[in-house]
Design a protein around this motif. Structure first.
Motif, PDB file in Angstrom:
ATOM      1  N   SER A 164      43.268  38.431  34.169  1.00  0.00           N
ATOM      2  CA  SER A 164      43.902  39.473  34.989  1.00  0.00           C
ATOM      3  C   SER A 164      43.451  40.870  34.561  1.00  0.00           C
ATOM      4  O   SER A 164      43.251  41.749  35.407  1.00  0.00           O
ATOM      5  CB  SER A 164      45.423  39.358  34.902  1.00  0.00           C
ATOM      6  OG  SER A 164      45.883  39.652  33.592  1.00  0.00           O
ATOM      7  N   LEU A 212      39.978  41.324  35.992  1.00  0.00           N
ATOM      8  CA  LEU A 212      40.028  41.603  37.430  1.00  0.00           C
ATOM      9  C   LEU A 212      40.592  42.989  37.708  1.00  0.00           C
ATOM     10  O   LEU A 212      40.146  43.670  38.644  1.00  0.00           O
ATOM     11  CB  LEU A 212      40.880  40.537  38.128  1.00  0.00           C
ATOM     12  CG  LEU A 212      40.321  39.113  38.114  1.00  0.00           C
ATOM     13  CD1 LEU A 212      41.286  38.152  38.788  1.00  0.00           C
ATOM     14  CD2 LEU A 212      38.955  39.063  38.796  1.00  0.00           C
ATOM     15  N   THR A 213      41.568  43.431  36.899  1.00  0.00           N
ATOM     16  CA  THR A 213      42.112  44.776  37.080  1.00  0.00           C
ATOM     17  C   THR A 213      41.035  45.830  36.861  1.00  0.00           C
ATOM     18  O   THR A 213      40.934  46.814  37.612  1.00  0.00           O
ATOM     19  CB  THR A 213      43.285  45.006  36.106  1.00  0.00           C
ATOM     20  OG1 THR A 213      44.314  44.051  36.367  1.00  0.00           O
ATOM     21  CG2 THR A 213      43.858  46.405  36.279  1.00  0.00           C
ATOM     22  N   PHE A 237      38.489  45.480  39.955  1.00  0.00           N
ATOM     23  CA  PHE A 237      39.040  45.996  41.214  1.00  0.00           C
ATOM     24  C   PHE A 237      39.393  47.479  41.082  1.00  0.00           C
ATOM     25  O   PHE A 237      39.305  48.238  42.054  1.00  0.00           O
ATOM     26  CB  PHE A 237      40.266  45.189  41.622  1.00  0.00           C
ATOM     27  CG  PHE A 237      39.963  43.741  41.889  1.00  0.00           C
ATOM     28  CD1 PHE A 237      38.720  43.351  42.366  1.00  0.00           C
ATOM     29  CD2 PHE A 237      40.923  42.754  41.660  1.00  0.00           C
ATOM     30  CE1 PHE A 237      38.437  42.012  42.613  1.00  0.00           C
ATOM     31  CE2 PHE A 237      40.649  41.418  41.899  1.00  0.00           C
ATOM     32  CZ  PHE A 237      39.399  41.047  42.370  1.00  0.00           C
ATOM     33  N   LEU A 256      41.769  46.149  51.535  1.00  0.00           N
ATOM     34  CA  LEU A 256      41.433  44.922  50.817  1.00  0.00           C
ATOM     35  C   LEU A 256      41.359  45.170  49.316  1.00  0.00           C
ATOM     36  O   LEU A 256      41.853  44.361  48.515  1.00  0.00           O
ATOM     37  CB  LEU A 256      40.103  44.364  51.332  1.00  0.00           C
ATOM     38  CG  LEU A 256      39.578  43.123  50.599  1.00  0.00           C
ATOM     39  CD1 LEU A 256      40.570  41.973  50.729  1.00  0.00           C
ATOM     40  CD2 LEU A 256      38.202  42.727  51.133  1.00  0.00           C
ATOM     41  N   VAL A 257      40.740  46.294  48.918  1.00  0.00           N
ATOM     42  CA  VAL A 257      40.642  46.616  47.491  1.00  0.00           C
ATOM     43  C   VAL A 257      42.035  46.845  46.910  1.00  0.00           C
ATOM     44  O   VAL A 257      42.349  46.386  45.808  1.00  0.00           O
ATOM     45  CB  VAL A 257      39.750  47.852  47.287  1.00  0.00           C
ATOM     46  CG1 VAL A 257      39.771  48.300  45.817  1.00  0.00           C
ATOM     47  CG2 VAL A 257      38.325  47.560  47.714  1.00  0.00           C
ATOM     48  N   LEU A 276      43.647  43.483  46.442  1.00  0.00           N
ATOM     49  CA  LEU A 276      43.091  42.785  45.286  1.00  0.00           C
ATOM     50  C   LEU A 276      43.622  43.367  43.983  1.00  0.00           C
ATOM     51  O   LEU A 276      43.893  42.623  43.028  1.00  0.00           O
ATOM     52  CB  LEU A 276      41.557  42.874  45.314  1.00  0.00           C
ATOM     53  CG  LEU A 276      40.860  42.092  46.428  1.00  0.00           C
ATOM     54  CD1 LEU A 276      39.364  42.393  46.425  1.00  0.00           C
ATOM     55  CD2 LEU A 276      41.090  40.601  46.274  1.00  0.00           C
ATOM     56  N   LEU A 277      43.778  44.689  43.944  1.00  0.00           N
ATOM     57  CA  LEU A 277      44.296  45.326  42.736  1.00  0.00           C
ATOM     58  C   LEU A 277      45.747  44.924  42.492  1.00  0.00           C
ATOM     59  O   LEU A 277      46.141  44.642  41.347  1.00  0.00           O
ATOM     60  CB  LEU A 277      44.170  46.845  42.870  1.00  0.00           C
ATOM     61  CG  LEU A 277      44.298  47.683  41.602  1.00  0.00           C
ATOM     62  CD1 LEU A 277      43.301  47.220  40.549  1.00  0.00           C
ATOM     63  CD2 LEU A 277      44.079  49.156  41.921  1.00  0.00           C
ATOM     64  N   GLY A 334      47.070  42.147  43.519  1.00  0.00           N
ATOM     65  CA  GLY A 334      47.007  40.760  43.114  1.00  0.00           C
ATOM     66  C   GLY A 334      46.649  40.601  41.640  1.00  0.00           C
ATOM     67  O   GLY A 334      47.179  39.713  40.953  1.00  0.00           O
ATOM     68  N   ALA A 335      45.760  41.461  41.130  1.00  0.00           N
ATOM     69  CA  ALA A 335      45.394  41.409  39.712  1.00  0.00           C
ATOM     70  C   ALA A 335      46.591  41.755  38.838  1.00  0.00           C
ATOM     71  O   ALA A 335      46.813  41.133  37.790  1.00  0.00           O
ATOM     72  CB  ALA A 335      44.231  42.359  39.437  1.00  0.00           C
TER      73      ALA A 335
END
Length: 420
Positions: free
Chosen positions: A151, A154-155, A158, A353-354, A357-358, A360-361
């Motif tokens: 995570s 991904l953070t 993103f 979308l970005v 995703l952020l 979600g991270a």
């Protein structure tokens, strides 16, 4: 080479990178980013050279900040890959290894039965291997650190997309007017001020955003280092300026206000026009009666004065005008107003979308922390003679499980535990 590789994937190196990235983020918050060079020279007189040399005015675009992000991604990737391989390998053989573990606690037959009943009540899964039974629960918790590392990775990825991929538009807007973007979004500037009631500089705009779908934000205060977000847009108080304005009264009595800058021409017809030269912030009278203009401004206009040229029927006549004074030309009246301060607003658009995703991270990070701290794996081996508590933190689990078993024993009102 092995030592370098080992250090790159170490937790110590990851914490060092996080500390340096955090330090850069604090500096980028304290020092306004993306201003003109002259602004830094005026605001940070003693060390503006250091700010520009180290690119602290654009720290998030600097090569060393990008290098720190890349190294952090490398560190997290190595940690995640190595950790998940170790965890998966251990998970495949943990039941067999637990069945072979020696007993650490001896139990009477009554105590062993109570322990088995207790583990059943805890909804532990059991597997019998030979004469031993292995009880398991919260096996998913062993993946908590892997999920947390993933995570964070991904953070960072993103977050970099949110930082470096958005479209950015810088627009000036007069108070009371609006900025219209290509997709139909309207940003209305209600008012703007350079200083507050005490005279302290704060550069504040009050703005309201209306999206193409009709959604409208509340009136928000926009300040330096205090951006405002609505929808996929983020607004920044980027800069400011000062301009003159003239109220034009036509011969028919209609009026309109025209904001003017140097070189602007207010034309009535081919033979009559008003050419604005400069709006000076201050002036003084010399001993011989000449006007001396002050060309240095810090955004404050204590005694503004307009200069320009009147063109009427081919004749050119220079003029000076103070706020409140008026000129008549071709039947129209030009009344010069006080200077108007206006904001320069930076509009940043980040893809939805970005943003998703952020978010979600971040959600994945919370899940990873929950797995790590609240779902610790439980692994208990029982046989005819006793039991053994195993797992990532057996001593801690042994104490906690022992307290719960003692409470369970008291509730049953009997003995049976030889030692725990």
């Amino acid at each position: 080479m092995r030592k370098v590789f080992r250090y790159l994937r170490s937790m110590r190196f990851g914490l060092l990178l996080l500390g340096l990235i955090g330090l850069c983020s604090v500096i980028g918050t304290v020092i306004p980013q993306g201003r003109e060079i002259a602004w830094y020279a005026q605001t940070y007189r003693s060390f503006h050279g250091v700010i520009l040399l180290l690119r602290l005015n654009r720290i998030f675009e600097s090569p060393y900040f990008i290098a720190l992000l890349i190294l952090l991604c490398l560190n997290l990737s190595l940690c995640s890959l190595l950790r998940i391989r170790t965890v998966v390998t251990a998970a495949k053989t943990e039941t067999q290894r637990a069945a072979r573990a020696p007993d650490t606690v001896l139990l009477t037959p009554e105590g062993a039965e109570k322990l088995r009943q207790y583990l059943t009540d805890m909804r532990c899964k059991s597997e019998t291997i030979g004469e031993a039974t292995v009880w398991r629960k919260h096996g998913i918790g062993r993946y908590g650190t892997f999920v947390t590392h993933l995570s964070i990775l991904l953070t960072v990825v993103f977050g970099a997309l949110a930082l470096y991929t958005p479209t950015v538009v810088d627009r000036d807007c007069m108070p009371g007017e609006s900025i219209f973007l290509d997709d139909g979004t309207e940003i209305h500037v209600h008012d703007f001020r350079i200083a507050d009631e005490t005279g302290r500089l704060d550069y504040q705009s009050r703005v309201q955003v209306t999206l193409p779908d009709g959604r409208q934000s509340e009136v928000a205060e926009l300040k330096v280092n205090h951006p405002f977000s609505f929808g996929a847009y983020k607004l920044f108080q980027q800069t400011f300026g000062t301009t003159g304005s003239v109220t034009v009264t036509d011969p028919d009595g209609s009026e309109f206000v025209s904001y003017i800058k140097r070189g602007d021409v207010l034309m009535l017809d081919d033979r009559n026009r008003l050419v604005i030269d400069t709006l000076y912030p201050d002036y003084a009278m010399s001993p011989d009666g000449e006007i001396v203009f002050d060309t240095v401004t810090t955004g404050v206009y204590p005694n503004p004065i307009y200069t320009g040229l009147i063109i009427a029927d081919g004749e050119r006549t220079p003029f000076y005008a103070l706020p409140g004074q008026a000129l008549t030309l071709g039947g129209a009246r030009f009344t010069f107003n006080a200077p108007v301060d206006y904001p320069g607003i930076r509009v940043k658009h980040v893809s939805p979308l970005v943003n998703a995703l952020l978010v979600g991270a971040f959600a994945l990070m919370i899940a990873g922390l929950y797995l790590t701290f609240f779902l610790e794996p439980v692994l208990v081996k029982t046989d005819a003679e006793g039991c053994a508590v195993l797992g990532p933190k057996p001593e801690r689990m042994r104490v906690e499980l022992g307290e719960e078993l003692r409470e369970y024993e008291r509730q049953l009102g009997g003995g049976g535990f030889a030692a725990f």
